[in-house]
Design an enzyme around this catalytic site. Structure first.
Site, PDB file in Angstrom:
ATOM      1  N   ILE A  36       0.634  -1.381   0.074  1.00 27.46           N
ATOM      2  CA  ILE A  36      -0.087  -0.330   0.026  1.00 27.46           C
ATOM      3  C   ILE A  36       0.845   1.003  -0.048  1.00 27.46           C
ATOM      4  O   ILE A  36       1.633   1.375   0.813  1.00 27.46           O
ATOM      5  CB  ILE A  36      -1.123   0.053   1.156  1.00 27.46           C
ATOM      6  CG1 ILE A  36      -2.084  -1.170   1.305  1.00 27.46           C
ATOM      7  CG2 ILE A  36      -1.468   1.400   1.731  1.00 27.46           C
ATOM      8  CD1 ILE A  36      -2.608  -1.595   2.633  1.00 27.46           C
ATOM      9  N   TYR A  37       1.302   2.068  -1.297  1.00 22.35           N
ATOM     10  CA  TYR A  37       1.752   3.746  -1.143  1.00 22.35           C
ATOM     11  C   TYR A  37       0.655   3.901  -0.656  1.00 22.35           C
ATOM     12  O   TYR A  37      -0.717   4.371  -0.757  1.00 22.35           O
ATOM     13  CB  TYR A  37       2.150   3.389  -2.647  1.00 22.35           C
ATOM     14  CG  TYR A  37       3.359   2.841  -2.946  1.00 22.35           C
ATOM     15  CD1 TYR A  37       4.329   3.230  -3.013  1.00 22.35           C
ATOM     16  CD2 TYR A  37       2.964   1.454  -3.861  1.00 22.35           C
ATOM     17  CE1 TYR A  37       6.306   1.734  -3.272  1.00 22.35           C
ATOM     18  CE2 TYR A  37       3.794   0.801  -3.992  1.00 22.35           C
ATOM     19  CZ  TYR A  37       5.180   0.863  -3.742  1.00 22.35           C
ATOM     20  OH  TYR A  37       6.029  -0.544  -4.260  1.00 22.35           O
ATOM     21  N   PHE A  38       1.591   5.440  -0.176  1.00 23.55           N
ATOM     22  CA  PHE A  38       1.115   6.328   0.394  1.00 23.55           C
ATOM     23  C   PHE A  38       1.196   7.997  -0.228  1.00 23.55           C
ATOM     24  O   PHE A  38       2.514   8.360  -0.522  1.00 23.55           O
ATOM     25  CB  PHE A  38       1.527   6.426   1.508  1.00 23.55           C
ATOM     26  CG  PHE A  38       0.316   5.540   2.905  1.00 23.55           C
ATOM     27  CD1 PHE A  38      -0.677   5.925   3.120  1.00 23.55           C
ATOM     28  CD2 PHE A  38       1.183   4.363   3.073  1.00 23.55           C
ATOM     29  CE1 PHE A  38      -1.878   4.751   4.314  1.00 23.55           C
ATOM     30  CE2 PHE A  38       0.196   3.211   3.605  1.00 23.55           C
ATOM     31  CZ  PHE A  38      -0.604   3.675   4.300  1.00 23.55           C
ATOM     32  N   ALA A 102      -2.570   6.363  -1.460  1.00 24.53           N
ATOM     33  CA  ALA A 102      -2.628   6.132  -3.607  1.00 24.53           C
ATOM     34  C   ALA A 102      -2.942   5.285  -4.025  1.00 24.53           C
ATOM     35  O   ALA A 102      -3.613   5.030  -4.952  1.00 24.53           O
ATOM     36  CB  ALA A 102      -1.468   6.826  -3.501  1.00 24.53           C
TER      37      ALA A 102
END
Length: 178
Positions: A36-38, A102
């Site tokens: 999970i990219y932020f 994101a």
């Protein structure tokens, strides 16, 4: 730690597995990864070329920060990673302080070891097959020599083009924007 990483598109996992075996690379593990990219509330990571993610694997969960690329030849960058107890709790904390999820990237990864290289064959949801070769260095080691060794290993495996400096997240984003 400095991570020196090069990735390239490959035609076939089976063909590359055979080449790796012939080379003497040792299959070390297989795992599913969900990243999970932020997005940051104060820095545009797309502009600064940084990344913050939570990675969940079959057995572990990590927070990883990746700094900007240090050159234009490979994905050579500072990486800081730590194990955590819960992806959901970390996600909740990030979102409470203004970060937002994101994109999620899911992949099945087969790892190989060869000399001081870590090699992975990556089956990323939504993308063609890829192979990554990386070496981890401490901050005092010369990364240009490591990059050259990685490109020579790709050449020994018959790969001379299809190299990609962007992350899987960026590749997936670019597909959606086309």
């Amino acid at each position: 730690m400095i991570e020196v990483e090069v990735k390239a598109r490959i035609d076939s996992f089976k063909e590359m597995e055979e080449k790796l075996e012939k080379l003497g690379a040792v299959k070390s593990k297989r795992e599913f990864q969900e990243d999970i990219y932020f997005a940051s509330p104060i820095v545009d990571f797309a502009k600064t070329d940084e990344a913050l993610r939570i990675r969940t694997t079959d057995n572990n969960t990590f927070i990883t920060y990746k700094g900007p690329k240090l050159n234009d030849k490979a994905k050579t960058r500072k990486e800081v990673e730590m194990a955590i107890e819960s992806a959901q709790k970390a996600k909740d904390i990030f979102e409470e302080v203004g970060f937002r999820a994101a994109r999620t990237v899911r992949k099945n990864r087969q790892y190989y070891t060869y000399e001081n290289f870590e090699i992975s064959l990556d089956d990323v949801e939504g993308l063609n097959p890829y192979m990554e070769i990386e070496i981890a260095l401490d901050d005092s080691q010369d990364y240009s020599t490591a990059q050259d060794k990685i490109f020579k290993l790709f050449e020994r495996l018959g790969i001379t083009d299809g190299f990609e400096r962007t992350s899987y997240m960026e590749l997936l984003e670019n597909l959606n924007n086309d």
